[in-house]
Design a protein around this motif. Structure first.
Motif, short mmCIF file in Angstrom:
data_model
loop_
_atom_site.label_atom_id
_atom_site.label_comp_id
_atom_site.label_asym_id
_atom_site.label_seq_id
_atom_site.Cartn_x
_atom_site.Cartn_y
_atom_site.Cartn_z
N CYS A 18 0.84 -1.21 0.00
CA CYS A 18 0.00 0.00 0.00
C CYS A 18 0.87 1.26 0.00
O CYS A 18 0.52 2.26 -0.63
N GLN A 26 -4.35 -2.14 -1.53
CA GLN A 26 -5.25 -1.28 -0.76
C GLN A 26 -6.62 -1.93 -0.62
O GLN A 26 -7.20 -1.97 0.47
N ARG A 27 -7.10 -2.48 -1.71
CA ARG A 27 -8.41 -3.13 -1.67
C ARG A 27 -8.37 -4.38 -0.78
O ARG A 27 -9.28 -4.62 0.01
N TYR A 30 -8.25 -3.40 2.86
CA TYR A 30 -9.60 -2.98 3.27
C TYR A 30 -10.49 -4.21 3.48
O TYR A 30 -11.16 -4.32 4.51
N GLU A 31 -10.51 -5.11 2.52
CA GLU A 31 -11.37 -6.29 2.61
C GLU A 31 -11.01 -7.18 3.79
O GLU A 31 -11.89 -7.78 4.41
N ALA A 34 -12.04 -4.71 7.11
CA ALA A 34 -13.32 -3.99 7.21
C ALA A 34 -14.30 -4.64 8.19
O ALA A 34 -14.87 -3.94 9.03
N HIS A 56 -15.11 4.10 7.80
CA HIS A 56 -14.56 4.71 6.59
C HIS A 56 -13.57 5.83 6.94
O HIS A 56 -12.50 5.93 6.33
N PHE A 59 -10.36 4.21 7.95
CA PHE A 59 -9.52 3.76 6.84
C PHE A 59 -8.78 4.92 6.19
O PHE A 59 -7.63 4.75 5.77
#
Length: 186
Positions: A18, A26-27, A30-31, A34, A56, A59
């Motif tokens: 990242c 990054q995704r 997050y996944e 989260a 959010h 993050f």
């Protein structure tokens, strides 16, 4: 590399990727975080939609501060502190403890009557905790779940150490009463 073909990597490795502005990392970061961080935020605010907003915001801060992660301790633990702090900032903004008063001579924690929380499911406990008044919930989460000592809670919430202790005692009694009555939600 597509997300489907991405090899399984640790959160620490994802964080490093990242820092190099890798959108797939990054995704994936997050996944991976989260769901857990939403649960943390929800424990503090008790309202799922507000918790989503806080998550959010968390993050955004996590990605901004990613370079400050030193590699000491788990990445998830480091990230969790960010989300707890964002949730606490939200609670402080609404001055959740404005009506609380320290109780001098309140019952010491060690003399609270014992209560068997083991007879309740984790889901029942979390439902009941989520329905606590905000001040109780914040102190209870910080002390009983996150493990912070009262002097640190006092600093985090801008309250006295006695207020933190009394809010915890009151929260514990509140929780015991609700569970005894089978009342998990208000």
């Amino acid at each position: 590399m597509s997300i489907e073909k991405a090899k399984v990597v640790s959160l620490e490795e994802l964080a490093q990727r990242c820092l190099q502005n890798d959108p797939i990392a990054q995704r994936l970061l997050y996944e991976n975080l989260a769901g857990k961080m939403l649960a943390v935020c929800n424990r503090y605010v008790g309202k799922r939609e507000v918790a989503k907003d806080i998550m959010h915001d968390g993050f955004i801060i996590l990605f901004e501060k990613l370079g400050s992660y030193s590699g000491v301790g788990s990445f998830e633990g480091w990230a969790r502190k960010i989300f707890v702090n964002v949730a606490l900032m939200h609670l402080r903004k609404f001055d959740i403890l404005r009506f609380s008063e320290p109780v001098d001579g309140s019952q010491p924690l060690s003399s609270l009557p014992s209560f068997e929380f083991d007879q309740f499911s984790t889901q029942d406990l979390f439902l009941c905790i989520a329905s606590m008044p905000s001040g109780f919930r914040a102190v209870f989460n910080l002390f009983a779940i996150e493990g912070y000592p009262h002097h640190e809670i006092a600093q985090m919430l801008h309250i006295s150490e006695n207020t933190s202790r009394s809010q915890y005692v009151r929260a514990r009694r509140w929780l015991q009463q609700r569970l005894k009555n089978g009342d998990k939600k208000i």
